[in-house]
Motif scaffolding. Structure first.
Motif: not given
Length: 438
Positions: A332-340, A342-347, A402-409
């Protein structure tokens, strides 16, 4: 600042003669002088081939005078229409006292406060013979060339109550002195200050702000860093920090698109013969704000009301949405998923609709409200959009906390398609008044 001056000294980049000189125009004229002295900037615009061709001064001669450039020089570039005195004789115009001397400045220290049509006609005569070296036997350099054979050698009067302040047989100095006269006129200080304040602060700003900025402009008219001092006076003005004027200006389409790319880390460079670039250009053209292609000499409108049309707003939203959605082979031209991710990986427990929207609003607006985003109308609208029920009635709306999984995103799994929802949500935030206003 470059955007402001490109509009002030508007040149249609799609014009046949301007196309090949626009790089020089931007680099050498606008950016080369926009932090310096206005007189020097004005003189550079007057002698550049892009302007000489665009407003036809290259074809201005004593035998066939062409007033296109002279009129815009006075009405748009310097004194402005607010300093036009109408259908009057020069001798009928009120005068003001100035301390400038030499050149075309009147010996008695008095100069017309306003201009009339005769001043335009006389200015045209001053600029005869100013052309471009585009002849093979003269080197064909494409640069400024003064042709004395085409110059009006007789005396002239501009802003001098009808008395001659341009002596006969002065050659190129007529044009040079004219430009200095206009650049350092008190009316020009008011006109430029007014445009700057309306561009950066509000469409209908206090006259006191304009007067304060104009005073700095006029007082420093001979300073090498005149314009830098003017910007400081504006941006440090108490009214500039007054919350009354916050978000009182609507971003123009190109401003919105560029700021969206910056805020979201879009990795995109316009290139020739490129599908993405062509699509981007078509979309920008539909917004009505395609850079450097305003055909009239007054530049793209600085007033918010002009850009409030449904066409400009909708096409701007569509362009931003395209930037958020566009991908090439899954990149993607805009890395929305990548940045998201990266931020939530540890939380992972924070990856809720509320957490995701809070992350992107803080990232886009570069602020973390002391009390958090909960309850903010844009935040709540974006959360509602993100957690809406899927098309299948078998699945409910996702709870806001409610949290959803990182894998789902990461995998954009059915039925919530979190990656698609993420991109739509960010586009929604970018279409909000918070982002569309500045």
């Amino acid at each position: 600042m470059a955007d402001f001056w490109h509009d002030h000294f508007s040149v249609n980049g799609d014009d046949f003669y301007a196309k090949s000189t626009m790089t020089s125009w931007d680099r050498d004229v606008i950016r080369g002088h926009m932090l310096g002295n206005f007189h020097e900037l004005l003189r550079a615009t007057a002698k550049h081939p892009a302007m000489l061709y665009y407003l036809d001064n290259y074809n201005n001669s004593s035998s066939e005078p062409n007033e296109n450039y002279a009129r815009e020089l006075i009405e748009l570039h310097t004194m402005g229409v607010e300093n036009y005195y109408g259908l009057a004789l020069p001798s009928e115009v009120p005068t003001v006292s100035v301390t400038d001397t030499g050149g075309a400045w009147p010996n008695n220290g008095l100069i017309q406060q306003y201009y009339v049509d005769n001043d335009v006609y006389e200015a045209t005569r001053c600029l005869t013979g100013w052309r471009v070296n585009d002849f093979s036997d003269g080197g064909n350099t494409g640069e400024f060339f003064y042709d004395d054979d085409r110059h009006d050698r007789f005396s002239k009067n501009v802003l001098s109550s009808g008395f001659s302040n341009f002596q006969a047989n002065q050659g190129q100095s007529d044009g040079d002195n004219l430009i200095e006269l206009l650049a350092k006129h008190p009316g020009t200080a008011q006109h430029i200050a007014g445009k700057l304040v309306r561009f950066f602060l509000a469409d209908d700003p206090p006259q006191s702000v304009i007067d304060d900025v104009a005073e700095v402009f006029y007082t420093n008219r001979n300073a090498s860093n005149q314009l830098k001092l003017v910007y400081r006076a504006l941006f440090n003005h108490p009214d500039f920090a007054d919350p009354t004027y916050w978000q009182s200006k609507l971003k123009r389409p190109f401003d919105t698109v560029v700021s969206a790319m910056r805020a979201c880390g879009t990795d995109f460079t316009v290139q020739p013969d490129d599908d993405d670039s062509n699509s981007f250009e078509y979309r920008m053209d539909d917004t009505g704000h395609f850079p450097f292609e305003w055909r009239a000499p007054d530049g793209f409108s600085m007033h918010s009301s002009y850009w409030m049309s449904s066409t400009a707003l909708v096409q701007t939203w569509k362009t931003v949405d395209w930037l958020m959605d566009r991908s090439n082979s899954g990149i993607y031209l805009t890395p929305l998923r990548v940045d998201t991710l990266a931020y939530f990986q540890g939380r992972p427990n924070d990856l809720t609709p509320q957490g995701l929207v809070a992350f992107w609003m803080s990232k886009i607006f570069d602020v973390n409200p002391p009390g958090g985003w909960l309850g903010d109308p844009v935040f709540e609208s974006a959360v509602t959009f993100l957690r809406q029920r899927p098309e299948s009635p078998n699945y409910p709306s996702w709870p806001a906390d409610k949290a959803f999984s990182i894998e789902a995103l990461e995998e954009n799994n059915y039925p919530y398609y979190w990656h698609e929802r993420l991109r739509g949500t960010v586009s929604l935030i970018l279409a909000s008044p918070y982002f569309m206003q500045r």
